[in-house]
Design an enzyme around this catalytic site. Structure first.
Site, PDB file in Angstrom:
ATOM      1  N   CYS A   1      -4.775   2.328  -3.626  1.00 34.37           N
ATOM      2  CA  CYS A   1      -3.507   2.821  -3.082  1.00 34.37           C
ATOM      3  C   CYS A   1      -2.355   1.855  -3.370  1.00 34.37           C
ATOM      4  O   CYS A   1      -1.411   1.769  -2.594  1.00 34.37           O
ATOM      5  CB  CYS A   1      -3.599   3.105  -1.592  1.00 34.37           C
TER       6      CYS A   1
ATOM      7  N   ASP B   1       3.189  -4.183   7.864  1.00 36.48           N
ATOM      8  CA  ASP B   1       1.962  -3.412   7.708  1.00 36.48           C
ATOM      9  C   ASP B   1       0.809  -4.391   7.953  1.00 36.48           C
ATOM     10  O   ASP B   1       0.498  -5.216   7.098  1.00 36.48           O
ATOM     11  CB  ASP B   1       1.908  -2.828   6.296  1.00 36.48           C
TER      12      ASP B   1
ATOM     13  N   HIS C   1       0.876  -1.179   0.000  1.00 38.97           N
ATOM     14  CA  HIS C   1       0.000   0.000   0.000  1.00 38.97           C
ATOM     15  C   HIS C   1       0.918   1.235   0.000  1.00 38.97           C
ATOM     16  O   HIS C   1       2.039   1.163   0.487  1.00 38.97           O
ATOM     17  CB  HIS C   1      -0.819  -0.045   1.294  1.00 38.97           C
TER      18      HIS C   1
ATOM     19  N   GLN D   1      -4.421  -5.159   6.982  1.00 38.70           N
ATOM     20  CA  GLN D   1      -5.367  -6.209   6.579  1.00 38.70           C
ATOM     21  C   GLN D   1      -5.188  -7.458   7.436  1.00 38.70           C
ATOM     22  O   GLN D   1      -6.102  -8.270   7.549  1.00 38.70           O
ATOM     23  CB  GLN D   1      -5.180  -6.564   5.096  1.00 38.70           C
TER      24      GLN D   1
ATOM     25  N   LYS E   1     -10.346  -0.570  10.507  1.00 41.10           N
ATOM     26  CA  LYS E   1     -10.591  -1.766   9.695  1.00 41.10           C
ATOM     27  C   LYS E   1     -10.906  -2.958  10.586  1.00 41.10           C
ATOM     28  O   LYS E   1     -11.157  -4.063  10.118  1.00 41.10           O
ATOM     29  CB  LYS E   1      -9.349  -2.081   8.851  1.00 41.10           C
TER      30      LYS E   1
END
Lengths: 405, 148
Positions: A362, A198, A121, A201, A224
């Site tokens: 993104c 990261d 991303h 998700q 999220k």
């Protein structure tokens, strides 16, 4: 586990969206919020509000305790060794910028190499690009294979003697590939390389165990994760958070301030300058309770079922092309339709109450690699059902009809 | 329904087979436009003669049916017009997409107005207005480009 009952905990599904029932397939972008989270924000502002960590009056002490309770909940949820390894930020983007900025000040030198992947991303690329500009570091990209995965072998191939840091996504927001983070970390650490993950998700959809994963930093986006916006979590190993300099200066992060010298506060205050997103932090405790009440294993099983079902459905649909086919896949179905741009798909699906994302999500590097300007993405959450995916497929068929396909 | 208004046959047809989707090799003005939110991009090329009349106009780029159709129809209408007429048409078009119920410019013939009005369905889709207007804004940038 009864999804109908879980769905009832989300007030948004009682709403009619342009006269339709909402088929929300945009959770990779942001998840909907359960009532307990929304109510907690209201309750805090209505009955308990005060700033935290400063005043000594009753409300301030109570609010501080609530705020710190969430820190402990997060620590337990992700199995971090120490409560002080949990830093609240304004989002995962800020968490990643914090890591890049402070490592850039104290650790990375000109000529050092940072290894990221083509799946990243923009928030896990642009902060490193800043260091490329300011410190002349080099950024290398691990490349995806045919299935849209990043393999351990590819990482091995891209590591050089100058690689100081690897920053990777846990779960791709486009192909859905789940990266072998534990194996990558083990390999990296054997070569003295720092690992940043990261987890935007990963955190809402996978079982998290920082001590098992062993990465040095892990960034989480709370919105999220059935939580409020404006809030992220940075997990960082204590040795790093102690060693690195502060990110932002201001109130709350200092120990002593004189005209000629300033000393900084201890962890985690050192990284939490200014008034934080207090209500969001306190409400996020409810998001964790919500996830715990279902059980992450159940979440993972349900979402894996949905993705398998959705994949089969879309594979059978002529002119729909799925992006990536990773063996280890999270709840993301990205696709293109030959002859229809993703924005047109999204607009047409929206007419049926089907909310998806269109664009490059993104991830322009990835879309360039795949040689497509944009894609459509349906992503699932705990509240989705197979009926939602049937509706997705029906609406895609309507889209094809409008475009005479 | 609204969707039928948005995706009229003429839009789908222009979207599928855009006119002037190429590069004017001997262009003397050009500009690039992009929409960072969605990644759509367009490159407009102009060939102006001494009287500042558009002898040729073309575009390259990729985007949704709305943006491609809009660019296609735009290039069809602008060819043969001079700079001032073109800018007046752009202004009229942008006004129509945002608020005005119809096109007012006298520089447009009735059949040209009819063609342009096909894009008026976009009004009901605020997120898509940028798709329809990107090439038009880029056209103005191309006219205003300073080049030796």
């Amino acid at each position: 586990m009864n999804i109908d009952h879980i769905k009832k905990e989300f007030p948004i599904f009682d709403e009619k969206i342009q006269n339709n029932d909402l088929v929300y397939l945009d959770s990779a972008n942001s998840s909907q919020k359960p009532k307990i989270v929304v109510d907690r924000i209201n309750e805090f502002y209505t009955k308990q509000f005060s700033n935290v960590g400063r005043s000594v009056h009753y409300l301030a002490v109570a609010a501080t305790n609530l705020y710190e309770n969430t820190r402990t909940s997060v620590q337990k949820y992700i199995n971090a060794k120490d409560k002080n390894e949990i830093v609240f930020t304004k989002g995962a983007t800020e968490a990643l910028n914090l890591v890049a900025n402070t490592l850039g000040q104290n650790y990375l030198q000109e000529g050092d190499e940072v290894l990221i992947t083509e799946l990243e991303h923009h928030s896990n690329y642009v902060p490193w690009h800043f260091l490329r500009k300011s410190k002349n570091i080099k950024i290398n990209f691990a490349e995806i294979n045919e299935e849209g995965e990043i393999t351990l072998e590819e990482i091995v191939k891209k590591i050089t003697p100058k690689t100081k840091l690897i920053s990777i996504t846990h779960l791709s927001n486009v192909t859905g590939a789940i990266l072998p983070v534990k194996e990558i970390t083990e390999l990296a650490h054997s070569k003295g390389i720092i690992v940043v993950v990261d987890g935007c998700q990963g955190a809402p959809h996978l079982k998290l165990d920082m001590q098992d994963l062993d990465c040095d930093f892990y960034a989480i986006s709370c919105h999220k994760m059935y939580g409020p916006t404006g809030l992220g979590v940075l997990y960082g190993k204590k040795k790093w958070l102690e060693e690195l300099p502060p990110y932002q200066g201001g109130g709350g992060m200092i120990s002593e301030v004189k005209k000629d010298r300033i000393s900084y506060g201890d962890l985690p205050n050192k990284y939490e300058a200014g008034t934080m997103a207090t209500a969001q932090v306190i409400a996020f405790d409810q998001s964790i309770k919500f996830l715990e009440s279902i059980g992450i294993e159940n979440v993972m099983r349900h979402e894996a079922d949905l993705v398998e079902y959705g994949q089969e459905l879309l594979q059978k649909n002529n002119s729909v092309k799925l992006i990536g086919n990773p063996k280890n896949k999270g709840g993301v179905l990205s696709f293109t339709i030959e002859g229809v741009h993703s924005h047109d798909i999204a607009t047409i699906l929206d007419e049926d109450g089907v909310a998806i994302r269109a664009g490059h999500h993104c991830c322009q590097i990835l879309h360039d690699k795949l040689n497509i300007p944009a894609s459509a993405r349906a992503s699932v959450g705990i509240y989705n059902t197979k009926e939602d995916l049937d509706q997705l497929n029906d609406s895609i068929n309507n889209c094809k009809k409008i475009f005479n396909l | 329904m609204n969707l039928k208004e948005l995706y009229q046959e003429i839009i789908l047809e222009h979207g599928k087979n855009p006119r002037n989707l190429r590069k004017t090799e001997d262009f003397n003005k050009d500009a690039k436009g992009n929409n960072p939110l969605c990644g759509d991009n367009v490159h407009v090329y102009l060939k102006l003669n001494g009287q500042r009349i558009v002898e040729d106009i073309s575009f390259e780029g990729s985007g949704c049916a709305i943006s491609m159709a809009s660019a296609s129809i735009m290039t069809d209408l602008i060819k043969g017009k001079n700079e001032n007429e073109s800018k007046e048409i752009v202004k009229d078009f942008l006004g129509m997409i945002k608020e005005n119920p119809e096109l007012k410019s006298e520089k447009l013939k009735e059949d040209e107005k009819t063609k342009l009005m096909c894009l008026s369905g976009v009004k009901q889709y605020p997120m898509r207005v940028k798709c329809a207007t990107l090439s038009w804004h880029t056209l103005v940038s191309a006219f205003n480009e300073k080049k030796e």
